[in-house]
Each structure stands twice: as C-alpha cells, then as structure tokens.
Design an enzyme around this catalytic site. Structure first.
Site, PDB file in Angstrom:
ATOM      1  N   SER A  34       0.855  -1.183   0.000  1.00  0.00           N
ATOM      2  CA  SER A  34       0.000   0.000   0.000  1.00  0.00           C
ATOM      3  C   SER A  34       0.883   1.222   0.000  1.00  0.00           C
ATOM      4  O   SER A  34       2.037   1.184   0.450  1.00  0.00           O
ATOM      5  CB  SER A  34      -0.897   0.018   1.229  1.00  0.00           C
ATOM      6  OG  SER A  34      -0.186   0.567   2.316  1.00  0.00           O
ATOM      7  N   LYS A  35       0.318   2.312  -0.512  1.00  0.00           N
ATOM      8  CA  LYS A  35       1.166   3.494  -0.675  1.00  0.00           C
ATOM      9  C   LYS A  35       1.590   4.101   0.655  1.00  0.00           C
ATOM     10  O   LYS A  35       2.427   4.974   0.689  1.00  0.00           O
ATOM     11  CB  LYS A  35       0.504   4.512  -1.596  1.00  0.00           C
ATOM     12  CG  LYS A  35      -0.867   4.958  -1.198  1.00  0.00           C
ATOM     13  CD  LYS A  35      -1.401   5.913  -2.255  1.00  0.00           C
ATOM     14  CE  LYS A  35      -2.839   6.245  -1.942  1.00  0.00           C
ATOM     15  NZ  LYS A  35      -3.690   6.424  -3.044  1.00  0.00           N
ATOM     16  N   ARG A  36       0.996   3.626   1.747  1.00  0.00           N
ATOM     17  CA  ARG A  36       1.452   4.090   3.065  1.00  0.00           C
ATOM     18  C   ARG A  36       2.908   3.716   3.321  1.00  0.00           C
ATOM     19  O   ARG A  36       3.604   4.385   4.049  1.00  0.00           O
ATOM     20  CB  ARG A  36       0.611   3.427   4.152  1.00  0.00           C
ATOM     21  CG  ARG A  36      -0.752   4.001   4.201  1.00  0.00           C
ATOM     22  CD  ARG A  36      -1.057   4.384   5.623  1.00  0.00           C
ATOM     23  NE  ARG A  36      -2.222   5.237   5.616  1.00  0.00           N
ATOM     24  CZ  ARG A  36      -3.255   5.074   6.401  1.00  0.00           C
ATOM     25  NH1 ARG A  36      -3.264   4.096   7.270  1.00  0.00           N
ATOM     26  NH2 ARG A  36      -4.256   5.910   6.347  1.00  0.00           N
ATOM     27  N   ASN A  80       5.092   1.861   0.731  1.00  0.00           N
ATOM     28  CA  ASN A  80       5.922   1.799  -0.472  1.00  0.00           C
ATOM     29  C   ASN A  80       5.201   2.544  -1.571  1.00  0.00           C
ATOM     30  O   ASN A  80       3.985   2.492  -1.623  1.00  0.00           O
ATOM     31  CB  ASN A  80       6.016   0.342  -0.936  1.00  0.00           C
ATOM     32  CG  ASN A  80       7.335  -0.284  -0.601  1.00  0.00           C
ATOM     33  OD1 ASN A  80       8.352   0.389  -0.580  1.00  0.00           O
ATOM     34  ND2 ASN A  80       7.317  -1.565  -0.340  1.00  0.00           N
ATOM     35  N   ARG A 112       8.741  10.069   4.359  1.00  0.00           N
ATOM     36  CA  ARG A 112       8.930   8.811   5.110  1.00  0.00           C
ATOM     37  C   ARG A 112      10.400   8.567   5.402  1.00  0.00           C
ATOM     38  O   ARG A 112      10.790   8.211   6.508  1.00  0.00           O
ATOM     39  CB  ARG A 112       8.408   7.640   4.286  1.00  0.00           C
ATOM     40  CG  ARG A 112       6.995   7.230   4.639  1.00  0.00           C
ATOM     41  CD  ARG A 112       6.683   5.846   4.103  1.00  0.00           C
ATOM     42  NE  ARG A 112       6.860   5.730   2.675  1.00  0.00           N
ATOM     43  CZ  ARG A 112       5.896   5.891   1.779  1.00  0.00           C
ATOM     44  NH1 ARG A 112       4.676   6.179   2.175  1.00  0.00           N
ATOM     45  NH2 ARG A 112       6.128   5.772   0.495  1.00  0.00           N
TER      46      ARG A 112
END
Ligand code: GLU
Length: 498
Positions: free
Chosen positions: A252-254, A256, A467
């Site tokens: 999920s874009k959270r 990667n 991130r």
C-alpha cells in the site's frame, strides 16, 4: 475454445503496480496459449473515475511494454471496452434477471439499511441484506417506480447450501450461501456494480480464463449465481496472491510507492520492472532470474504460480535494475539516460523560479538537482534546530505526510493550505513548522520555494521523501503513531477536501 484473458482496471487513481503484475500474468498466459489479451476499463464508480486516471493507466502499461489485443484505445470486436459506454447492456441483462426471478427491485433507504446492519452486528450475525423487498408485488413496484422512488436491483441468494467452485491454483473452495449478501447489481444512479458489469462483460467478451487478484475471490459465489441464471459457462478461475510489503502487510502506498509512475520517475527501466514483477510468485525453471518478456511467455506455466504472498522489495528491484543498467552498451546507456532526463518536466514546470535565481546557466543544475534526481541522504544532525525538538519534527512530518496522502487536488495552493491548517492546529510559527519539510523534500535548508517543489515532485516522491526523513530521525513508535493519529483526526481533512 480459444484462450482470452483480460485485466479490468478501475480508473480511480494512479497506475498501480498490482495492475501491472496481474496484467503481465494475463498477457503471458494468453501468449503461451496463442490467445488474446483484453484491457477493459471499469469506470462504474462515477464519482471516483476519471479520464486522466484511465490515460495514465494505459500509458503506464504501454511504457512497461505490455500490449493488448483489444481495449478502449485499440478497439476490437467486443467493444465498447469502457463500462460507462455499455450501460444499455447491463440494463437489458438486469431486466432479464428480474424476469427470471434471479434478482429483485429494492427500495430500502440507506437509513433503513444502516439500522438493519447495526442490529445484525449487535446480535453478532453476519451483516447482510435482510430480504425486506423480496416479496414486493409487481403492482407495488410499478407504482413506486412511477412515483419516482429511488431503487436498486439486488441479487437473490439461496438461504441454504453452499457455493462451491474450483480455483486453478487453490483447488475447490466452498462458501455457505448464508455468508453471501444479496448484492446490489444495479445502483440507483443507473450504473451497474462491479459484480454485474464484470460478469456480463466477461461473458460477452468471451473471457475464457479469469486471472485476477485474490481479493476478488469472495465475489465468485455471486458471479456463479449470475452465470447460472443467464445459462452461461463460468470461466476458468485463477486468483493470484496479493503482492505484499517486505513486512508482510498488503502493498500500500502508506509504506511503499505503489504507482508505476514513481518507478518510471526514479529511473527504473521498464524491462527491469517487468522482469522483477515476473519473478514475484513465479519462477523460471532453473534459477534464471533475469528474463525478457519473450522468454517468460515461452516458458510460462500458470500452475507454477505460488499462492504464498509475493513480496515487493524496493531494494531488490533496484538491484535488478542495476544489473540491467550495467548490461546496456554504452551508447544505449547514454540514449536511455537522455530519454529519461527529457521525460522529467520538473525543471520546466518551475522555469520561472529557476530563471529568477540564475546569473549563468552553470547555476541551474545545483538548484534543480533534487527535483530531477535523489535528494541528499540526511543524517539526524542535519535536522538540528534550537527552536524545534526532534520529536516535534517527526510529528510535523508524519502529520503532513498523512494529510498530503489524502489531498484530492495536488496543486500548489492546496498543498500550502494543507500545511497551514496543521501548523495552525499545532500553534506554531509557519517558518519553524516548515523547516523539517524543506529538509525532507530538498535535502537542504534553502531550496527553491517549498510548495512549488512539492507540486512538481508529485505525491509519490514527496511522500517517500517524508517517510525517509522520518526514518533518518528515528521514526515514530507504534504508540506515538496511535496518539498522533488521534491528533490528526481532530485536525481533520485537508481544507480542499472538505
Ligand atoms: N476493477 C477491478 C479492479 O480494479 C477488477 C477486478 C477484476 O479483475 O475482476 O481491480
């Protein structure tokens, strides 16, 4: 029967790696059997679908080197290949289902449905439609419709027994009908739901093998009821395992970047990405891990796809890509690099800002380096700031990241407003608030204007940099993340989304 496969992306966001992965397997499977591969656009969610997303998805798949034999752009004998252009077909089929007693009209309001659901959840029952409108008479239906009352069409589901079906990778699967909901087939806006549209189209487009992500396996019992009611044949089913992050969570874009465009933007070669996707959950015989699409299609055997979750590992992908880059002959290397550079429109998009700050052309490269290539690697010392504790900086980065993740329009003013709202909620000076962001985004204290930089970098790159900056500051513990999420909820959505 000839082999025909398809992918059916919904144009509701950036081109997803999962679409490329499923597309690759569908393409090589069709090729291995001399068949055809179809792309169909599932744009039945009117509110979330966009033409821009469709264009981006098709462009990304093309960039990867996946070609399709039929689709919205290339046409074909089974068109239209966009579901929004096939509404009449679904209406006709819905009428047929009602006439055959396999579906029924339902007038229940969202409020009633919510109440029923709540009561079922409190009684620890499976939350599903309670059959309220099953017994309405034809006259009542006609008069309520004539009076303009909104309604949907629902699927009838048996009360007892089991749905049982065969998945080529997983064998026989059984699901009790009591766990299957009386699915809405046609919505009150006149559009079909996925279940209706996909089932009808897979039949009309003569899809022989349904190769899709395992998250769709739960829709098979409903599809089975539809297929039986119409008197059709079920396609062969293959549900591919979901790609996961190295920590086992769903890709999920959270965690990667999931957009194919991100990988293009950082300079991954399409053939390397495709090859890497080909190694996920499948392997060539022997230990050959570098292979071309042609080699994959001649060796492909679907029964060798593993059902255990394949892991998408960015470090491994880069390693793969490095092997591809080093294998290019030097002229090719120069040409491919030049092509990649020319694709980056980042400096062009802020040309005016660069021009203002330029005396001689030699000044340009160092101003725009972080927009074209990687930003400098950051150490905790880089963030040292007498006015801002490290913990606070991590919080700012996390809050901004979560908020930007949700931002609907990726535009300068919206990004600015989004940051300002968080800053005000934290009662900070904007300048102090922005300093960790400057660093995260550009790798330095002073750069081209921040919001313009974020705008041209785009969502994936910006979120990834935020991130990474958080990680270089030591990251956020699970406990702190939980309490900060609460703060985030009280701050609310970015102003533009409200
Ligand atoms: N539209 C669905 C998706 O976005 C397609 C599911 C399927 O392949 O049946 O993934």
């Amino acid at each position: 029967m000839s082999v025909r496969t398809r992918i059916a992306p919904s144009p509701t966001g950036a081109p997803h790696l999962g679409t490329a992965y499923v597309g690759l397997i569908n393409r090589v499977f069709a090729d291995a059997h001399g068949g055809a591969f179809v792309v169909r656009i599932e744009d039945t969610d009117q509110a979330r679908s966009s033409k821009a997303s469709e264009t981006a998805i098709l462009a990304a798949l093309c960039w990867l080197g996946l070609r399709w034999d039929e689709g919205p752009d290339v046409g074909g004998p089974h068109g239209a290949y966009r579901q929004s252009e096939r509404l009449e077909i679904y209406h006709r089929h819905a009428r047929e289902l009602i006439d055959k007693g396999a579906a029924f009209r339902c007038f229940c309001t969202p409020e009633r449905l919510a109440k029923v659901r709540q009561a079922q959840i409190s009684a620890k029952e499976t939350a599903r439609y309670d059959g309220h409108c099953l017994a309405l008479s034809k006259d009542e239906i006609d008069s309520r419709q004539a009076a303009g009352e909104a309604s949907v069409v629902r699927l009838k589901v048996p009360d007892e027994g089991m749905s049982s079906f065969e998945d080529q990778l997983r064998g026989e699967i059984q699901v009790p009908w009591s766990q299957v909901d009386m699915q809405v087939l046609m919505k009150s806006d006149g559009f079909p739901t996925y279940h209706m549209a996909a089932c009808v189209d897979d039949h009309l487009m003569e899809i022989s093998h349904l190769i899709r992500g395992e998250e769709w396996m739960s829709s098979v019992p409903k599809q089975q009821l539809l297929v039986r009611a119409f008197g059709w044949q079920m396609p062969t089913l293959v549900h591919l395992p979901l790609i996961r992050n190295p920590d086992g969570s769903k890709l999920s874009k959270r965690r990667n970047p999931t957009s194919i465009d991100y990988y293009r933007r950082i300079g991954i070669l399409p053939e390397a990405l495709l090859n890497y996707l080909g190694t996920l959950g499948w392997s060539m015989s022997g230990d050959q891990d570098i292979f071309s699409l042609d080699e994959m299609r001649s060796a492909f055997d679907i029964t060798r796809v593993k059902t255990s979750a394949p892991v998408f590992d960015l470090v491994k992908l880069k390693n793969f890509n490095g092997r591809y880059v080093r294998a290019l002959d030097q002229d090719d290397f120069v040409a491919r690099y030049a092509e990649w550079l020319s694709e980056s429109d980042a400096p062009k998009r802020i040309a005016a800002l660069v021009q203002e700050r330029t005396e001689a052309f030699e000044d340009i490269a160092s101003q725009v380096d972080y927009l074209i290539g990687r930003r400098a690697v950051l150490a905790p010392e880089d963030f040292e700031n007498p006015r801002l504790e490290t913990a606070r900086q991590i919080e700012i980065l996390a809050l901004v990241g979560w908020s930007l993740e949700r931002l609907e329009r990726w535009q300068r003013d919206q990004i600015h407003a989004c940051c300002k709202k968080i800053c005000d909620a934290l009662e900070m000076k904007f300048r102090d608030f922005l300093s960790p962001l400057f660093l995260a985004v550009s790798g330095r204290q002073v750069s081209l204007p921040l919001f313009d930089s974020i705008t041209v970098l785009g969502r994936d790159l910006t979120l990834m940099r935020i991130r990474e900056a958080m990680e270089s500051l030591g990251g956020l513990s699970k406990k702190r993340e939980k309490s900060l999420r609460k703060v985030f909820e009280t701050i609310g959505a970015p102003p533009d989304n409200e």
